[in-house]
Design a protein around this motif. Structure first.
Motif, PDB file in Angstrom:
ATOM      1  N   ARG A 148     -15.334  -4.004   3.064  1.00  0.00           N
ATOM      2  CA  ARG A 148     -14.711  -5.307   3.304  1.00  0.00           C
ATOM      3  C   ARG A 148     -15.613  -6.223   4.129  1.00  0.00           C
TER       4      ARG A 148
ATOM      5  N   SER B  61       0.787  -1.237   0.000  1.00  0.00           N
ATOM      6  CA  SER B  61       0.000   0.000   0.000  1.00  0.00           C
ATOM      7  C   SER B  61       0.819   1.288   0.000  1.00  0.00           C
ATOM      8  N   PRO B  62       1.652   1.482  -1.008  1.00  0.00           N
ATOM      9  CA  PRO B  62       2.430   2.727  -1.083  1.00  0.00           C
ATOM     10  C   PRO B  62       1.546   3.891  -1.560  1.00  0.00           C
ATOM     11  N   ASN B  63       2.124   5.071  -1.574  1.00  0.00           N
ATOM     12  CA  ASN B  63       1.375   6.246  -2.001  1.00  0.00           C
ATOM     13  C   ASN B  63       1.899   6.755  -3.333  1.00  0.00           C
TER      14      ASN B  63
ATOM     15  N   TYR C 225      -7.563  10.245   5.316  1.00  0.00           N
ATOM     16  CA  TYR C 225      -7.166   8.833   5.424  1.00  0.00           C
ATOM     17  C   TYR C 225      -8.221   8.034   6.216  1.00  0.00           C
TER      18      TYR C 225
ATOM     19  N   THR D 269       1.122  -2.410   8.557  1.00  0.00           N
ATOM     20  CA  THR D 269       1.778  -1.088   8.426  1.00  0.00           C
ATOM     21  C   THR D 269       2.778  -0.925   9.571  1.00  0.00           C
TER      22      THR D 269
ATOM     23  N   GLN E  15       1.187   3.561  13.094  1.00  0.00           N
ATOM     24  CA  GLN E  15      -0.225   3.731  12.740  1.00  0.00           C
ATOM     25  C   GLN E  15      -1.168   2.972  13.667  1.00  0.00           C
TER      26      GLN E  15
ATOM     27  N   HIS F 283      -4.328   4.840  14.662  1.00  0.00           N
ATOM     28  CA  HIS F 283      -5.282   4.980  13.564  1.00  0.00           C
ATOM     29  C   HIS F 283      -6.191   3.751  13.513  1.00  0.00           C
ATOM     30  N   PHE F 284      -5.563   2.563  13.547  1.00  0.00           N
ATOM     31  CA  PHE F 284      -6.358   1.341  13.434  1.00  0.00           C
ATOM     32  C   PHE F 284      -7.134   1.048  14.714  1.00  0.00           C
TER      33      PHE F 284
ATOM     34  N   ASP G 178     -10.705   4.874   5.171  1.00  0.00           N
ATOM     35  CA  ASP G 178     -10.656   3.588   5.862  1.00  0.00           C
ATOM     36  C   ASP G 178     -12.000   3.206   6.480  1.00  0.00           C
TER      37      ASP G 178
ATOM     38  N   HIS H  50       7.743   0.775   3.231  1.00  0.00           N
ATOM     39  CA  HIS H  50       6.842  -0.018   2.391  1.00  0.00           C
ATOM     40  C   HIS H  50       7.469  -1.363   2.059  1.00  0.00           C
TER      41      HIS H  50
ATOM     42  N   TYR I 129      -4.224  -5.790   8.553  1.00  0.00           N
ATOM     43  CA  TYR I 129      -3.589  -4.590   8.009  1.00  0.00           C
ATOM     44  C   TYR I 129      -2.127  -4.580   8.417  1.00  0.00           C
TER      45      TYR I 129
END
Ligand code: ARG
Length: 590
Positions: A332, A135-137, A321, A345, A349, A352-353, A325, A146, A343
């Protein structure tokens, strides 16, 4: 379920023994462990540890057991007859020790040769799994962070795939949306007033392109305004802007794919932009549930135990972001109907999750108590550091480009290969292929062998050392076993049909038992999503083969040649499967 696991098989026998010994406690879970050697000596292969804790439960209720040890003896007496077991004994406070039958070990190894490694695959109690990794940007080059996500995620996907779930998705959640595109598009139009004439090579170095446009954005107020207007145009679906956006994304994709191809990574892309249209309906549902509040003009969700809220809509009305998600997780769960979302990462992060999953629990979209098999899991990994212990950077203090890194690993391997005495026996193609296999394998293994949660020091000299715990060492060991078989001049397929595995020598037995323990180690590695456990197993396998078996048991030309060649072959089968799970290409000749 996992019929090939020795631990599980013993567990079933002990479950019967436990119920027979203590009928009042029918649901006791057998506690079985492989014995660990003390000062190089092992008194048994496995032990059952139930007597101590079970005794506390039945104390005074079953007169015949005066202490844990006598309970251990009772359990041992009730152990059903089995061809697996050679002998049992009770040790210390009440451990029941088991020595496995070497005949049974030999037969199991033989069975592996006829039935293949898939017969050792455990089954997952989960049907539909997704691993969100790499999942790069877009426009920002893929960097070493990554790389970790890509390597770890790919291995986890391979491991889960071996457990044969109904469906396994390898998801690339590419960051292809966001305000940076306004700037990039504005810059593109400025440099190439006729966008149709732009071709890939003009902006092939997207990182430089990104930097130049950022510089202009920060210094030129007019440009900044144009950039902001471009975002609005893009989000409004203006075809000219959409086309430019797509052009930029495609260039990035080509770059990412080069890395994936080199590393043998398969991924299905479902980029952030895919979820754009799903954001408003998802937010609407959350709104209806009363989860969304106003905070200074932003739309936010508060979750349990976290002071700051999750920002679902920014103050300017834009999405971020989190918004993506929220929509992607909804998709999903409800459209793809996935029952395990993993996930991968960096640990940075985690919050975030954590907040994302908590918001879903608050909405009732995820169960309140996640049990042994959670529906959502965040797999965090540590930073990639340089030798100085700081974040890995190249000399110019920029992040390191992945392709350069892979080139360097390959180059160094090639140099080492060409320095070998037998270098002239190799074709150019062999040299190329082998240096890629070793170089890329070394980069992967160095990352996978450490516990993923810790930081990881990137060091070429260490990872390419052919003596330590490295892919180079392991690939050498594999190639050496191949050459033993080659030198024997025997047809292994024929031997598999006619020969018999016998484990009379202690080191043969040790090797055979270690082979058999693959499944239970794999289960441990897979259920904790820790590939380093599998790496350790593989390293020990090579060590046992080389330092024990091969140093004390002559293979070619010995009376036991057939059995020993079969043992070599079984070792290769298991090693190669470990390599496969770790995404490492085996080398057959070195
Ligand atoms: N693009 C993100 C990054 O580079 C990783 C995305 C992870 N997946 C997700 N669904 N948030 O940090």
């Amino acid at each position: 379920d996992c019929p090939a696991s020795v631990r599980k098989q013993l567990g079933r026998l002990f479950a019967q023994a436990l119920t027979a010994t203590v009928p009042t406690q029918p649901d006791v879970v057998p506690l079985i462990d492989a014995c660990i050697a003390k000062n190089g000596v092992k008194h048994a292969d496995y032990q059952c540890n139930n007597a101590m804790s079970l005794f506390a439960k039945i104390k005074g209720k079953q007169e015949e057991f005066k202490n844990p040890r006598s309970l251990g003896e009772g359990i041992m007496k009730n152990l059903p007859q089995s061809e697996m077991i050679e002998s049992c004994s009770v040790a210390g406070p009440g451990f029941v020790n088991v020595v496995l039958s070497k005949k049974w070990i030999a037969q199991s190894v033989q069975k592996l040769l006829t039935d293949g490694i898939d017969s050792w695959a455990p089954r997952l109690p989960i049907k539909r799994v997704m691993v969100d990794f790499s999942s790069p940007n877009i426009a920002k080059e893929m960097h070493v962070g990554h790389l970790r996500s890509t390597i770890i995620g790919d291995t986890l996907a391979r491991m889960l795939e071996f457990c044969q779930p109904e469906c396994l998705i390898r998801r690339n959640h590419i960051g292809d949306w966001g305000t940076q595109f306004g700037m990039l598009i504005a810059y593109l139009f400025e440099k190439y007033p006729n966008p149709d004439a732009v071709n890939e090579s003009d902006i092939g170095d997207l990182q430089a392109f990104y930097k130049a446009s950022k510089l202009k954005f920060d210094s030129d107020p007019d440009f900044k305004l144009t950039a902001q207007q471009s975002v609005v145009k893009l989000q409004g679906g203006d075809p000219k802007y959409l086309k430019a956006w797509k052009q930029i994304c495609d260039i990035s994709r080509t770059e990412f794919n080069k890395v994936y191809q080199r590393l043998g990574i398969r991924l299905e892309e479902m980029p952030e932009s895919f979820f754009n249209p799903l954001i408003p309906p998802t937010l609407e549902k959350l709104e209806k549930l009363g989860l969304i509040e106003d905070s200074d003009g932003a739309r936010v969700i508060f979750v349990e135990g976290v002071d700051i809220p999750l920002i679902a809509v920014k103050r300017d009305g834009g999405y971020n972001y989190f918004s993506t998600d929220l929509a992607s997780l909804w998709y999903r769960l409800n459209v793809e109907k996935l029952d395990w979302n993993i996930y991968v990462t960096d640990v940075g992060q985690w919050q975030h999750f954590d907040m994302l999953f908590k918001a879903f629990r608050r909405a009732g979209w995820l169960p309140k108590d996640e049990n042994e098999y959670p529906i959502c899991t965040h797999i965090g990994f540590g930073l990639v550091c340089g030798d100085d212990g700081k974040r890995f950077r190249s000399r110019s203090s920029e992040t390191v480009r992945l392709v350069d890194l892979l080139d360097e690993a390959k180059r160094r391997c090639k140099v080492a290969l060409l320095e070998r005495d037998n270098a002239k026996d190799w074709s150019e193609e062999e040299i190329e292929k082998t240096s890629e296999a070793i170089g890329y394998g070394a980069v992967k293994y160095a990352d996978l062998k450490i516990n993923r949660t810790t930081n990881y020091t990137f060091n070429f000299d260490q990872m390419l050392n052919d003596k330590g715990n490295t892919a180079v060492y392991l690939l050498y060991a594999h190639a050496r076993i191949c050459s033993i078989i080659r030198k024997s001049g025997k047809d292994i397929e024929e031997l598999k049909k006619t020969g018999t595995v016998v484990l009379d020598h202690e080191d043969e037995r040790t090797l055979g038992l270690h082979l058999l323990q693959f499944t239970e180690v794999f289960v441990e590695s897979c259920s904790n999503l820790l590939p380093n456990v599998l790496c350790e197993y593989l390293y020990n396998l090579s060590e046992i083969f080389t330092k024990k078996f091969y140093s004390s048991c002559q293979v070619v030309g010995s009376p036991e040649e057939t059995s020993r060649l079969l043992l070599c072959e079984a070792t290769l089968v298991v090693m190669r499967h470990c390599f496969y799970l770790l995404g490492i290409e085996p080398v057959y000749k070195l």
